[in-house]
Write an enzyme that holds these catalytic residues in place. Structure first.
Site, PDB file in Angstrom:
ATOM      1  N   GLU A 243      41.232  34.481  55.970  1.00 16.96           N
ATOM      2  CA  GLU A 243      41.332  34.744  54.525  1.00 16.96           C
ATOM      3  C   GLU A 243      40.025  35.310  53.995  1.00 16.96           C
ATOM      4  OE1 GLU A 243      42.827  35.211  51.935  1.00 16.96           O
ATOM      5  OE2 GLU A 243      44.456  33.822  51.508  1.00 16.96           O
ATOM      6  N   ASP A 244      40.120  36.052  52.915  1.00 23.52           N
ATOM      7  CA  ASP A 244      38.903  36.536  52.263  1.00 23.52           C
ATOM      8  C   ASP A 244      38.260  35.430  51.422  1.00 23.52           C
ATOM      9  OD1 ASP A 244      41.019  36.517  50.458  1.00 23.52           O
ATOM     10  OD2 ASP A 244      40.615  38.495  49.621  1.00 23.52           O
TER      11      ASP A 244
ATOM     12  N   ASP B 222      40.343  30.129  46.500  1.00 26.13           N
ATOM     13  CA  ASP B 222      39.960  29.892  45.103  1.00 26.13           C
ATOM     14  C   ASP B 222      40.652  28.599  44.659  1.00 26.13           C
ATOM     15  OD1 ASP B 222      39.145  30.268  42.489  1.00 26.13           O
ATOM     16  OD2 ASP B 222      40.460  31.946  42.079  1.00 26.13           O
TER      17      ASP B 222
ATOM     18  N   PHE C 217      34.058  35.654  39.485  1.00 24.16           N
ATOM     19  CA  PHE C 217      34.948  36.625  40.109  1.00 24.16           C
ATOM     20  C   PHE C 217      34.112  37.625  40.898  1.00 24.16           C
ATOM     21  CE2 PHE C 217      37.939  40.070  40.598  1.00 24.16           C
ATOM     22  CZ  PHE C 217      39.081  39.359  40.958  1.00 24.16           C
TER      23      PHE C 217
ATOM     24  N   ARG D 214      36.959  47.414  46.953  1.00 17.51           N
ATOM     25  CA  ARG D 214      37.136  46.824  48.286  1.00 17.51           C
ATOM     26  C   ARG D 214      36.153  47.414  49.293  1.00 17.51           C
ATOM     27  NH1 ARG D 214      42.008  43.927  48.317  1.00 17.51           N
ATOM     28  NH2 ARG D 214      43.676  44.754  47.038  1.00 17.51           N
TER      29      ARG D 214
HETATM   30  P1  IMP Z   1      44.052  31.121  45.227  1.00 15.64           P
HETATM   31  O1  IMP Z   1      45.532  31.018  45.421  1.00 15.64           O
HETATM   32  O2  IMP Z   1      43.653  30.829  43.796  1.00 15.64           O
HETATM   33  O3  IMP Z   1      43.236  30.314  46.199  1.00 15.64           O
HETATM   34  O4  IMP Z   1      43.680  32.653  45.369  1.00 15.64           O
HETATM   35  C1  IMP Z   1      43.553  33.263  46.582  1.00 15.64           C
HETATM   36  C2  IMP Z   1      43.625  34.760  46.475  1.00 15.64           C
HETATM   37  O5  IMP Z   1      43.263  35.230  45.163  1.00 15.64           O
HETATM   38  C3  IMP Z   1      42.630  35.385  47.398  1.00 15.64           C
HETATM   39  O6  IMP Z   1      43.197  35.590  48.685  1.00 15.64           O
HETATM   40  C4  IMP Z   1      42.244  36.657  46.700  1.00 15.64           C
HETATM   41  O7  IMP Z   1      43.146  37.686  47.033  1.00 15.64           O
HETATM   42  C5  IMP Z   1      42.387  36.342  45.230  1.00 15.64           C
HETATM   43  N1  IMP Z   1      41.074  35.968  44.617  1.00 15.64           N
HETATM   44  C6  IMP Z   1      40.656  34.741  44.255  1.00 15.64           C
HETATM   45  N2  IMP Z   1      39.408  34.772  43.751  1.00 15.64           N
HETATM   46  C7  IMP Z   1      39.023  36.069  43.807  1.00 15.64           C
HETATM   47  C8  IMP Z   1      37.800  36.757  43.436  1.00 15.64           C
HETATM   48  O8  IMP Z   1      36.791  36.199  42.965  1.00 15.64           O
HETATM   49  N3  IMP Z   1      37.789  38.100  43.646  1.00 15.64           N
HETATM   50  C9  IMP Z   1      38.854  38.777  44.171  1.00 15.64           C
HETATM   51  N4  IMP Z   1      39.999  38.180  44.539  1.00 15.64           N
HETATM   52  C10 IMP Z   1      40.091  36.830  44.350  1.00 15.64           C
HETATM   53 MG    MG Z   2      43.653  37.474  49.756  1.00 14.25          MG
END
Ligand code: IMP
Ligand code: MG
Length: 184
Positions: A108-109, A112, A161, A174
């Site tokens: 995963e990148d 959050d 962010f 990206r």
């Molecule tokens: P989560 O479901 O809130 O954990 O979000 C996960 C996904 O949201 C990640 O795989 C990213 O694609 C996107 N995301 C969450 N935070 C960021 C950020 O700071 N920048 C860009 N994409 C984010």
């Molecule tokens: Mg992602």
């Protein structure tokens, strides 16, 4: 910060600052690759890259994993272009690999809220893999709403962010070779 990082920063007025420079990313990705190599000596794990955000990380990581492994891709959507999680996760592209009895590493990148990842882990578990581990480049631990185990973590970052190194804001940024923060 390398010269290239500074050069990008000068040319992109919406970027506020570099949070993690490209050199630092490179070193940490190598360490993660070494850890994975040590842990998976002979089981041929499948590295599952979560598109689109993790493409650059996977590409660098796979070159640092000396142990034999396969790669596959999956796309899920949870964000509708903005900066807030909608809590809705949709499978846009599924794996081609049959992961039954395989060791899976989700790449995963960023984690959050943890909603996307926990949904994904749950889904992949129904396919009865031998194991599932999670490798994320970035972890916003303070933003977590859903508890999810992270086995390999590149960096813990604050609740800001971020963009770059695969991560986007409305599909832009990206391509940046570093992790940066946009101007508020
Ligand atoms: P989560 O479901 O809130 O954990 O979000 C996960 C996904 O949201 C990640 O795989 C990213 O694609 C996107 N995301 C969450 N935070 C960021 C950020 O700071 N920048 C860009 N994409 C984010
Ligand atoms: Mg992602």
């Amino acid at each position: 910060m390398t010269y290239d990082d500074q050069d990008y920063l000068r040319r992109l007025p919406h970027l506020d600052r570099v949070l993690i420079g490209s050199a630092e990313l490179g070193l940490r990705v190598r360490e993660l690759g070494n850890e994975i190599s040590r842990d998976y000596r002979s089981s041929l794990p499948v590295l599952v890259c979560i598109l689109k955000g993790a493409y650059m990380f996977l590409s660098d990581l796979t070159r640092c994993v000396a142990a034999d492994h396969e790669i596959d891709f999956m796309a899920v959507s949870s964000y509708e272009g903005g900066t807030q999680s909608t809590g809705v996760v949709k499978i846009e592209k599924d794996l081609r690999t049959n992961i039954t009895d395989r060791d899976v590493i989700i790449v995963e990148d960023i984690v959050d809220s943890g909603l996307t990842l926990s949904h994904l882990v749950e889904l992949l578990h129904t396919r009865t893999p031998r194991s599932i581990r999670v490798c994320t480049l970035l972890d916003k631990a303070a933003a977590r709403q859903k508890d999810v185990r992270v086995d390999y973590r590149g960096f813990e970052i604050p609740k800001e962010f971020v963009v770059g190194y695969g991560l986007d804001y409305e599909e832009k940024y990206r391509n940046l070779p570093f992790i940066g923060v946009l101007r508020p």
